[in-house]
Enzyme design. Sequence first.
Site, mmCIF file in Angstrom:
data_model
loop_
_atom_site.group_PDB
_atom_site.id
_atom_site.type_symbol
_atom_site.label_atom_id
_atom_site.label_comp_id
_atom_site.label_asym_id
_atom_site.label_seq_id
_atom_site.Cartn_x
_atom_site.Cartn_y
_atom_site.Cartn_z
ATOM 1 C CG HIS A 230 -1.753 1.233 1.368
ATOM 2 N ND1 HIS A 230 -2.868 1.486 0.596
ATOM 3 C CD2 HIS A 230 -1.604 2.309 2.169
ATOM 4 C CE1 HIS A 230 -3.378 2.661 0.938
ATOM 5 N NE2 HIS A 230 -2.638 3.181 1.890
ATOM 6 C CD GLU A 270 -8.383 -3.169 8.056
ATOM 7 O OE1 GLU A 270 -8.577 -2.278 7.210
ATOM 8 O OE2 GLU A 270 -9.242 -3.546 8.864
ATOM 9 C CG HIS A 272 -3.981 1.542 5.605
ATOM 10 N ND1 HIS A 272 -4.279 1.024 4.367
ATOM 11 C CD2 HIS A 272 -4.978 1.147 6.420
ATOM 12 C CE1 HIS A 272 -5.415 0.339 4.424
ATOM 13 N NE2 HIS A 272 -5.857 0.389 5.670
ATOM 14 C CD GLU A 287 -8.550 1.658 8.062
ATOM 15 O OE1 GLU A 287 -9.657 2.190 7.870
ATOM 16 O OE2 GLU A 287 -7.851 1.192 7.148
#
Length: 298
Positions: A230, A270, A272, A287
């Site tokens: 990401h 998660e 990021h 996240e």
Amino acid sequence: MQKTAQPGIREFAVAGPDEGPYGIAAGPDDALWLTFAHSGEIARLTLDGQLSRYSAGSASCRPTVITRGPDGALWFTRTDGRIGRITTGGELTEFALPDPAASPFGICAGPDGALWFTEMSTDRIGRITVDGDIAHFALPAAGAFPSFITPGPGGALWFTLNQADAIGRIDLDGEVALHSLPDGTAPVGITCGSDGALWFVGIAAGKVGRLEVDGALREFPLPDPGAKPHAITAAPTGGCWFTQWGGNRVGRISPDGHIVEHDLPTPDSEPHGIAIGPDGAAWTALEIGSVARIAHDH
């Protein structure tokens, strides 16, 4: 609360599981600054774990990417059509974009003392001065979904076009050039490496890419094709750190393409945004409500 997955990796809870965080940047005050995308807040985290939270606007303003500005403040995008500025003391200013549906996302400080940002919904690159003057530059592609942006070689800004499978370059006069990538790359994060090349991640292809100014491209497949890389940031000692949203890992790639991966402490966390902290370690926003620190010598 701190969790440890393996030597050199620590995880710290900073928010509730429904609040974020999403973006992360090192500030001029020896602290990390975070966006809480779901609660509409900006947070300041010191290296010893002290956390301060500030409103970024309305609870639904969705702050996303954050960067250190040339004026000593932190600047961030809000997907409700605004650019935000917050001082290290927590004073907030917001600048509305002409199109409230623009969905600004990536943002970085340019070599001209202004902030440059992407607009996902309008296929434009924006420029905002520290006084709030805004200019726009149209891209020669429709539905391209411009994402992250970074300063790069030659005094230009470089950005990813997620849906156009391309890397873009814009100079300070607004001239744009595009470099095509293989179909299905879907680039997201981008950074300028210590080697003067642009390094990016392809979230759909499961690859890290290296693009030279002349357009020469190299790709490095990740061990897990479904890793969904990401964000990426250059390491001060060479190479880059990057997040793997689908693989729940943080990776490091050397200048010659050697990849080392590190599992994160909590499953499905998660990851990021990622940044190099004032301590030289890599810090990533999770996240689920945490940040992870990966030692620089790990």
